[in-house]
Design a protein around this motif. Structure first.
Motif, PDB file in Angstrom:
ATOM      1  N   SER A  59       4.373 -15.316  12.834  1.00 19.43           N
ATOM      2  CA  SER A  59       5.727 -15.003  12.968  1.00 19.43           C
ATOM      3  C   SER A  59       6.617 -15.800  12.084  1.00 19.43           C
ATOM      4  O   SER A  59       5.752 -17.014  11.571  1.00 19.43           O
ATOM      5  CB  SER A  59       6.341 -15.176  14.389  1.00 19.43           C
ATOM      6  N   LEU A  60       7.721 -15.452  11.421  1.00 21.97           N
ATOM      7  CA  LEU A  60       8.498 -16.361  10.578  1.00 21.97           C
ATOM      8  C   LEU A  60       8.636 -17.657  11.183  1.00 21.97           C
ATOM      9  O   LEU A  60       8.661 -18.587  10.265  1.00 21.97           O
ATOM     10  CB  LEU A  60       9.659 -15.524  10.212  1.00 21.97           C
ATOM     11  N   GLN A  61       9.002 -17.854  12.475  1.00 21.00           N
ATOM     12  CA  GLN A  61       9.334 -18.933  12.852  1.00 21.00           C
ATOM     13  C   GLN A  61       8.085 -19.879  13.059  1.00 21.00           C
ATOM     14  O   GLN A  61       8.204 -21.219  12.752  1.00 21.00           O
ATOM     15  CB  GLN A  61       9.955 -18.962  14.459  1.00 21.00           C
ATOM     16  N   ASP A  62       7.028 -19.363  13.326  1.00 20.51           N
ATOM     17  CA  ASP A  62       5.877 -20.093  13.239  1.00 20.51           C
ATOM     18  C   ASP A  62       5.308 -20.639  12.101  1.00 20.51           C
ATOM     19  O   ASP A  62       5.007 -21.865  11.667  1.00 20.51           O
ATOM     20  CB  ASP A  62       4.612 -19.363  13.892  1.00 20.51           C
ATOM     21  N   LEU A  63       5.639 -20.034  10.959  1.00 22.85           N
ATOM     22  CA  LEU A  63       5.169 -19.906   9.608  1.00 22.85           C
ATOM     23  C   LEU A  63       5.994 -21.214   9.255  1.00 22.85           C
ATOM     24  O   LEU A  63       5.474 -22.156   8.499  1.00 22.85           O
ATOM     25  CB  LEU A  63       5.421 -18.884   8.894  1.00 22.85           C
ATOM     26  N   ARG A  64       7.307 -21.180   9.399  1.00 23.53           N
ATOM     27  CA  ARG A  64       8.222 -22.143   8.936  1.00 23.53           C
ATOM     28  C   ARG A  64       7.906 -23.867   9.623  1.00 23.53           C
ATOM     29  O   ARG A  64       7.911 -24.512   9.017  1.00 23.53           O
ATOM     30  CB  ARG A  64       9.856 -21.959   9.055  1.00 23.53           C
ATOM     31  N   ARG A  65       7.536 -23.356  10.791  1.00 16.52           N
ATOM     32  CA  ARG A  65       7.052 -24.847  11.551  1.00 16.52           C
ATOM     33  C   ARG A  65       5.806 -25.062  10.977  1.00 16.52           C
ATOM     34  O   ARG A  65       5.701 -26.455  10.736  1.00 16.52           O
ATOM     35  CB  ARG A  65       6.836 -24.410  13.071  1.00 16.52           C
TER      36      ARG A  65
END
Length: 409
Positions: A7-13
């Motif tokens: 997910s985008l949130q996991d990728l950014r993290r």
């Protein structure tokens, strides 16, 4: 084995954790994440939430949603993948500033806002890991209130010499070549760099457009070396646990606070010299007329993020910082409200109140952390006066309907 999509949130993290753990790591393969529909959807949602006027093409959010958001984003994705995405020229809009000056706002088209938003979503966690604790401007979970609070804390701790910095037309004079070099120190992706270069060139030969989605991130990155210089100076000059230099920066608004003890007076010239050296590397000029050194022990004050800040004695005899709204900020607020009443004299008073309430709420939230009660009392009295006059005019009667006197100071 097929890996589950991230997910985008996991990728950014994950990007942030990697950037924080390895400060010299060069990130590659980022462009594919910029082009993902999930990233574009999030970028569109951000742009929609901020709303804003249409760009040079005149296309509005309503027109896009009537035709369909999904095809709109799919077209952007196809153009990005095929390397056919070309940013449009920004629409120029002059915004009045204090003192009769204007700020030139550059408004990208909604299509370009989505592209910039997608680029920011992927690049932001990389550079957030590199930004320094004293930088507050337009960063996640960092506010102007926190920057003002940091300054106030340092005044309480005895840092009463203040270098108040004003940068001359900072956003208009950012060198694209230097900025791209700073991005390339962390990003090894030709497609991302090419897209970023086109976005910058769409606004002119130099500068970052005020109004661009990715501009705040880039403007912070450009001054990050100045922040690093100040961060390095803090442990070098400290005595035990006590630091003698602190700073706070919000975009191009910078203040440096230095311990007031006479033996630390030499730091004023030393810090000023190093600051000028770092700014010269960036081809950023100081506004000598507005930049100044302030001694709070002499009753002087300085401005920071709309506040006038000085040192006063509390009722218990202790020195404390006093933060009051600048007079020009109050004047600008009252002028805006006055214009609404003047241009809409024929409207019912309920309509006028609906127009001014969001403005007043935003202004009060901005200055609520300071010592603002006298200013708020005056604004309350003044607005009540305008409302009373509006009501009396509607009844074709003179006066203000039993107006009470203005609050004293």
């Amino acid at each position: 084995m097929i890996k589950a999509p991230i997910s985008l949130q996991d990728l950014r993290r994950r990007i942030y954790v990697k950037a924080k753990a390895e400060p010299t790591w060069h990130f590659w393969g980022l462009f594919v994440h910029v082009c993902k529909m999930e990233t574009l959807h999030e970028a569109y949602a951000m742009a929609r939430q901020n709303d804003g006027a249409p760009g040079i093409d005149g296309v509005t959010f309503e027109a896009i949603e009537q035709a369909g958001v999904e095809p709109f984003l799919q077209q952007i994705r196809d153009e990005l993948i095929s390397q056919q995405c070309r940013p449009m020229r920004n629409r120029k809009k002059e915004i009045p500033k204090d003192g009769g000056k204007v700020r030139l706002l550059s408004i990208p088209s909604i299509r370009d806002r989505v592209v910039q938003g997608a680029l920011k979503l992927i690049l932001e966690p990389i550079f957030e890991a590199d930004f320094q604790p004293g930088s507050y401007g337009y960063r996640p979970k960092r506010t102007a209130h926190a920057a003002v609070h940091r300054v106030a804390q340092q005044i309480v701790q005895g840092k009463t010499r203040v270098i108040d910095i004003d940068l001359r037309a900072y956003f208009d004079n950012v060198r694209h070549d230097l900025l791209l070099e700073k991005v390339a120190e962390r990003v090894d992706d030709d497609q991302v760099m090419h897209l970023l270069k086109m976005i910058l060139k769409a606004s002119g030969s130099k500068g970052v457009p005020q109004g661009g989605v990715v501009s705040p991130l880039l403007s912070n990155l450009y001054l990050n070396e100045v922040d690093r210089m100040l961060e390095r100076a803090m442990p070098i000059t400290r005595t035990g646990q006590r630091t003698h230099i602190e700073y706070a920066r919000f975009a191009d608004d910078l203040v440096i606070l230095i311990d007031g003890h006479p033996k630390h007076a030499w730091l004023l010239k030393a810090v000023d010299k190093r600051l000028r050296e770092e700014l010269a590397k960036l081809h950023v000029e100081l506004n000598e007329q507005k930049s100044r050194t302030v001694d709070l022990t002499q009753g002087e004050s300085f401005g920071f993020l709309g506040f006038d800040i000085q040192r006063v004695r509390s009722s218990r005899g202790l020195w404390r910082p006093q933060r009051t709204p600048k007079l020009k900020k109050r004047t600008a607020l009252l002028q805006k409200i006055k214009t609404i009443f003047r241009q809409h004299r024929s409207q019912p008073v309920a309509w006028a109140i609906d127009q001014i309430n969001p403005i007043l709420r935003g202004w009060v939230r901005c200055f609520a952390i300071g010592n603002s009660h006298h200013c708020f009392n005056y604004v309350k009295w003044w607005v009540e006066m305008k409302v009373r006059r509006h009501l009396m005019r509607a009844q074709e009667r003179p006066g203000y309907g039993g107006l009470h006197p203005a609050p004293g100071f």
